[in-house]
Design a protein around this motif. Structure first.
Motif, PDB file in Angstrom:
ATOM      1  N   THR A   1      23.067 -24.852 -22.637  1.00 39.70           N
ATOM      2  CA  THR A   1      21.921 -25.333 -23.406  1.00 39.70           C
ATOM      3  C   THR A   1      20.599 -24.948 -22.740  1.00 39.70           C
ATOM      4  O   THR A   1      19.782 -24.261 -23.348  1.00 39.70           O
ATOM      5  CB  THR A   1      21.980 -26.855 -23.626  1.00 39.70           C
ATOM      6  OG1 THR A   1      22.070 -27.532 -22.371  1.00 39.70           O
ATOM      7  CG2 THR A   1      23.152 -27.228 -24.515  1.00 39.70           C
ATOM      8  N   ARG A   2      20.394 -25.337 -21.509  1.00 37.67           N
ATOM      9  CA  ARG A   2      19.104 -25.082 -20.852  1.00 37.67           C
ATOM     10  C   ARG A   2      18.923 -23.610 -20.508  1.00 37.67           C
ATOM     11  O   ARG A   2      17.862 -23.039 -20.739  1.00 37.67           O
ATOM     12  CB  ARG A   2      18.963 -25.936 -19.592  1.00 37.67           C
ATOM     13  CG  ARG A   2      17.569 -25.857 -18.948  1.00 37.67           C
ATOM     14  CD  ARG A   2      17.450 -26.776 -17.758  1.00 37.67           C
ATOM     15  NE  ARG A   2      18.401 -26.478 -16.725  1.00 37.67           N
ATOM     16  CZ  ARG A   2      18.226 -25.540 -15.785  1.00 37.67           C
ATOM     17  NH1 ARG A   2      17.138 -24.810 -15.767  1.00 37.67           N
ATOM     18  NH2 ARG A   2      19.143 -25.343 -14.853  1.00 37.67           N
TER      19      ARG A   2
ATOM     20  N   ILE B   1      25.393 -29.455 -31.604  1.00 39.40           N
ATOM     21  CA  ILE B   1      25.538 -29.871 -33.001  1.00 39.40           C
ATOM     22  C   ILE B   1      25.998 -31.319 -32.960  1.00 39.40           C
ATOM     23  O   ILE B   1      27.070 -31.626 -32.453  1.00 39.40           O
ATOM     24  CB  ILE B   1      26.592 -29.026 -33.739  1.00 39.40           C
ATOM     25  CG1 ILE B   1      26.213 -27.557 -33.753  1.00 39.40           C
ATOM     26  CG2 ILE B   1      26.788 -29.549 -35.166  1.00 39.40           C
ATOM     27  CD1 ILE B   1      27.318 -26.652 -34.288  1.00 39.40           C
ATOM     28  N   GLY B   2      25.195 -32.199 -33.464  1.00 34.20           N
ATOM     29  CA  GLY B   2      25.565 -33.614 -33.421  1.00 34.20           C
ATOM     30  C   GLY B   2      25.305 -34.174 -32.040  1.00 34.20           C
ATOM     31  O   GLY B   2      24.184 -34.187 -31.579  1.00 34.20           O
TER      32      GLY B   2
ATOM     33  N   ALA C   1      31.499 -30.852 -26.644  1.00 33.49           N
ATOM     34  CA  ALA C   1      30.251 -30.625 -27.374  1.00 33.49           C
ATOM     35  C   ALA C   1      30.436 -29.359 -28.193  1.00 33.49           C
ATOM     36  O   ALA C   1      31.081 -28.410 -27.749  1.00 33.49           O
ATOM     37  CB  ALA C   1      29.076 -30.473 -26.422  1.00 33.49           C
ATOM     38  N   LEU C   2      29.897 -29.370 -29.386  1.00 35.79           N
ATOM     39  CA  LEU C   2      29.881 -28.187 -30.232  1.00 35.79           C
ATOM     40  C   LEU C   2      28.480 -27.594 -30.108  1.00 35.79           C
ATOM     41  O   LEU C   2      27.485 -28.274 -30.344  1.00 35.79           O
ATOM     42  CB  LEU C   2      30.193 -28.555 -31.680  1.00 35.79           C
ATOM     43  CG  LEU C   2      31.481 -29.342 -31.894  1.00 35.79           C
ATOM     44  CD1 LEU C   2      31.676 -29.645 -33.377  1.00 35.79           C
ATOM     45  CD2 LEU C   2      32.683 -28.613 -31.323  1.00 35.79           C
TER      46      LEU C   2
ATOM     47  N   THR D   1      26.675 -24.981 -39.837  1.00 37.34           N
ATOM     48  CA  THR D   1      27.983 -24.502 -40.300  1.00 37.34           C
ATOM     49  C   THR D   1      28.265 -23.084 -39.802  1.00 37.34           C
ATOM     50  O   THR D   1      29.305 -22.517 -40.113  1.00 37.34           O
ATOM     51  CB  THR D   1      28.076 -24.528 -41.842  1.00 37.34           C
ATOM     52  OG1 THR D   1      27.126 -23.621 -42.391  1.00 37.34           O
ATOM     53  CG2 THR D   1      27.848 -25.938 -42.372  1.00 37.34           C
ATOM     54  N   ALA D   2      27.352 -22.522 -39.009  1.00 35.98           N
ATOM     55  CA  ALA D   2      27.557 -21.179 -38.449  1.00 35.98           C
ATOM     56  C   ALA D   2      28.586 -21.239 -37.318  1.00 35.98           C
ATOM     57  O   ALA D   2      29.003 -22.320 -36.888  1.00 35.98           O
ATOM     58  CB  ALA D   2      26.230 -20.630 -37.933  1.00 35.98           C
ATOM     59  N   THR D   3      28.980 -20.090 -36.829  1.00 37.97           N
ATOM     60  CA  THR D   3      29.917 -20.016 -35.707  1.00 37.97           C
ATOM     61  C   THR D   3      29.385 -20.839 -34.539  1.00 37.97           C
ATOM     62  O   THR D   3      28.198 -20.809 -34.236  1.00 37.97           O
ATOM     63  CB  THR D   3      30.105 -18.551 -35.281  1.00 37.97           C
ATOM     64  OG1 THR D   3      30.564 -17.803 -36.410  1.00 37.97           O
ATOM     65  CG2 THR D   3      31.103 -18.429 -34.151  1.00 37.97           C
TER      66      THR D   3
END
Length: 156
Positions: free
Chosen positions: A26-27, A34-35, A61-62, A70-72
Protein backbone atom coordinates in the motif's frame (compact mmCIF):
# COMPACT_ATOMS: atom_id res chain seq x y z
CA UNK A 1 -14.53 -26.22 -26.03
CA UNK A 2 -12.47 -23.49 -24.25
CA UNK A 3 -12.99 -22.89 -20.56
CA UNK A 4 -14.88 -19.64 -21.11
CA UNK A 5 -12.93 -17.53 -18.63
CA UNK A 6 -13.00 -13.84 -19.54
CA UNK A 7 -10.47 -12.17 -17.21
CA UNK A 8 -8.08 -12.70 -14.32
CA UNK A 9 -9.93 -12.07 -11.06
CA UNK A 10 -7.07 -12.09 -8.58
CA UNK A 11 -3.62 -13.32 -7.68
CA UNK A 12 -2.83 -14.55 -4.18
CA UNK A 13 0.31 -13.66 -2.23
CA UNK A 14 0.89 -15.42 1.11
CA UNK A 15 3.17 -13.43 3.40
CA UNK A 16 5.03 -14.15 6.63
CA UNK A 17 4.49 -10.73 8.26
CA UNK A 18 1.10 -9.29 7.34
CA UNK A 19 1.69 -5.71 8.55
CA UNK A 20 5.06 -5.47 6.79
CA UNK A 21 3.62 -6.77 3.51
CA UNK A 22 0.48 -4.63 3.74
CA UNK A 23 2.69 -1.57 4.25
CA UNK A 24 4.90 -2.60 1.30
CA UNK A 25 2.01 -3.05 -1.13
CA UNK A 26 0.00 0.00 0.00
CA UNK A 27 2.51 2.66 1.07
CA UNK A 28 5.39 1.73 -1.23
CA UNK A 29 3.58 0.33 -4.27
CA UNK A 30 0.43 2.43 -4.05
CA UNK A 31 -2.25 -0.26 -3.79
CA UNK A 32 -5.40 0.47 -1.84
CA UNK A 33 -7.40 -1.88 0.35
CA UNK A 34 -10.79 -2.87 -1.04
CA UNK A 35 -13.08 -2.70 1.95
CA UNK A 36 -11.04 -3.45 5.04
CA UNK A 37 -8.38 -5.74 6.45
CA UNK A 38 -10.10 -8.78 7.93
CA UNK A 39 -9.40 -11.89 9.96
CA UNK A 40 -11.16 -15.20 9.56
CA UNK A 41 -10.99 -18.85 10.40
CA UNK A 42 -10.34 -20.69 7.17
CA UNK A 43 -12.73 -23.59 7.50
CA UNK A 44 -12.65 -26.94 5.74
CA UNK A 45 -14.40 -25.64 2.60
CA UNK A 46 -11.86 -22.85 2.12
CA UNK A 47 -8.92 -25.12 2.84
CA UNK A 48 -10.34 -27.81 0.52
CA UNK A 49 -10.35 -25.46 -2.48
CA UNK A 50 -6.70 -24.68 -1.69
CA UNK A 51 -5.82 -28.36 -1.40
CA UNK A 52 -4.75 -28.05 2.26
CA UNK A 53 -6.06 -30.12 5.16
CA UNK A 54 -7.30 -28.69 8.43
CA UNK A 55 -8.42 -25.17 9.20
CA UNK A 56 -6.32 -22.10 9.86
CA UNK A 57 -6.63 -18.56 11.19
CA UNK A 58 -5.89 -15.89 8.55
CA UNK A 59 -5.42 -12.17 8.18
CA UNK A 60 -6.29 -10.91 4.74
CA UNK A 61 -6.71 -7.84 2.57
CA UNK A 62 -7.87 -7.43 -1.00
CA UNK A 63 -5.68 -4.85 -2.76
CA UNK A 64 -6.13 -3.05 -6.06
CA UNK A 65 -4.44 -0.37 -8.12
CA UNK A 66 -7.71 0.42 -9.90
CA UNK A 67 -10.51 2.84 -9.07
CA UNK A 68 -12.89 -0.02 -9.87
CA UNK A 69 -13.38 -2.42 -6.94
CA UNK A 70 -14.43 -5.16 -9.38
CA UNK A 71 -11.11 -4.99 -11.27
CA UNK A 72 -8.33 -7.55 -10.82
CA UNK A 73 -7.06 -7.55 -7.25
CA UNK A 74 -4.26 -8.98 -5.14
CA UNK A 75 -5.37 -11.23 -2.28
CA UNK A 76 -2.80 -10.75 0.51
CA UNK A 77 -2.94 -13.49 3.16
CA UNK A 78 -1.02 -14.44 6.29
CA UNK A 79 -1.78 -17.73 8.02
CA UNK A 80 -1.37 -17.77 11.81
CA UNK A 81 0.26 -21.20 11.72
CA UNK A 82 2.62 -20.14 8.93
CA UNK A 83 3.97 -22.35 6.25
CA UNK A 84 7.18 -23.06 4.42
CA UNK A 85 9.15 -20.53 2.43
CA UNK A 86 10.59 -21.38 -0.95
CA UNK A 87 13.05 -18.98 -2.55
CA UNK A 88 11.94 -18.48 -6.15
CA UNK A 89 13.55 -17.31 -9.32
CA UNK A 90 11.93 -16.24 -12.58
CA UNK A 91 12.88 -19.65 -14.04
CA UNK A 92 10.91 -21.69 -11.50
CA UNK A 93 7.85 -23.56 -12.68
CA UNK A 94 4.53 -22.06 -11.66
CA UNK A 95 3.62 -18.44 -11.10
CA UNK A 96 7.05 -16.85 -11.32
CA UNK A 97 6.25 -13.16 -10.94
CA UNK A 98 3.56 -10.51 -10.96
CA UNK A 99 3.66 -7.51 -13.29
CA UNK A 100 2.49 -4.02 -12.36
CA UNK A 101 2.09 -1.16 -14.83
CA UNK A 102 3.61 2.15 -13.69
CA UNK A 103 3.23 5.56 -15.35
CA UNK A 104 6.87 6.65 -14.88
CA UNK A 105 9.47 3.94 -14.30
CA UNK A 106 12.27 6.39 -13.47
CA UNK A 107 10.14 7.94 -10.70
CA UNK A 108 9.05 4.49 -9.46
CA UNK A 109 12.68 3.32 -9.39
CA UNK A 110 13.78 6.41 -7.44
CA UNK A 111 10.93 5.84 -4.95
CA UNK A 112 11.70 2.17 -4.30
CA UNK A 113 15.46 2.83 -4.03
CA UNK A 114 14.75 5.66 -1.55
CA UNK A 115 12.81 3.12 0.56
CA UNK A 116 15.49 0.41 0.40
CA UNK A 117 13.66 -2.01 -1.90
CA UNK A 118 16.32 -4.11 -3.64
CA UNK A 119 16.30 -4.26 -7.43
CA UNK A 120 16.63 -7.77 -8.88
CA UNK A 121 17.15 -6.71 -12.48
CA UNK A 122 16.94 -3.73 -14.78
CA UNK A 123 16.01 -1.18 -15.63
CA UNK A 124 15.98 -2.24 -19.26
CA UNK A 125 13.94 -1.34 -22.31
CA UNK A 126 12.35 -4.29 -24.07
CA UNK A 127 10.59 -4.42 -27.42
CA UNK A 128 8.40 -7.55 -27.14
CA UNK A 129 6.63 -6.69 -30.40
CA UNK A 130 7.66 -4.26 -33.14
CA UNK A 131 6.87 -0.70 -32.09
CA UNK A 132 5.78 -1.63 -28.55
CA UNK A 133 8.47 -0.78 -26.03
CA UNK A 134 8.38 -1.53 -22.33
CA UNK A 135 10.68 0.01 -19.70
CA UNK A 136 11.07 -2.70 -17.07
CA UNK A 137 12.62 -3.30 -13.64
CA UNK A 138 12.12 -6.27 -11.30
CA UNK A 139 12.03 -6.09 -7.49
CA UNK A 140 11.03 -8.44 -4.64
CA UNK A 141 8.37 -8.00 -2.00
CA UNK A 142 9.37 -8.59 1.67
CA UNK A 143 8.93 -12.38 1.30
CA UNK A 144 10.76 -12.63 -2.02
CA UNK A 145 7.84 -12.59 -4.49
CA UNK A 146 9.14 -11.22 -7.79
CA UNK A 147 7.35 -8.08 -9.01
CA UNK A 148 8.05 -6.59 -12.43
CA UNK A 149 7.29 -2.89 -12.81
CA UNK A 150 6.56 -1.91 -16.42
CA UNK A 151 6.12 1.44 -18.09
CA UNK A 152 4.29 1.44 -21.42
CA UNK A 153 5.66 4.64 -23.03
CA UNK A 154 3.13 4.72 -25.87
CA UNK A 155 0.25 4.87 -23.33
CA UNK A 156 1.39 7.98 -21.47
Amino acid sequence: MPLGADHLIHANVVCSDFERSLDFYTRLLGARVIGEVFEFDAGEDFMTILGVTGGARCRAALLTWSDDDTATYLDLLAFADGGGHAARTAKDTGLARLGLRVRDLAAALAWIEEHGVPVVGGPVTLTPMPGRQRHVVTIRDPDGTLLTLMEFPERR
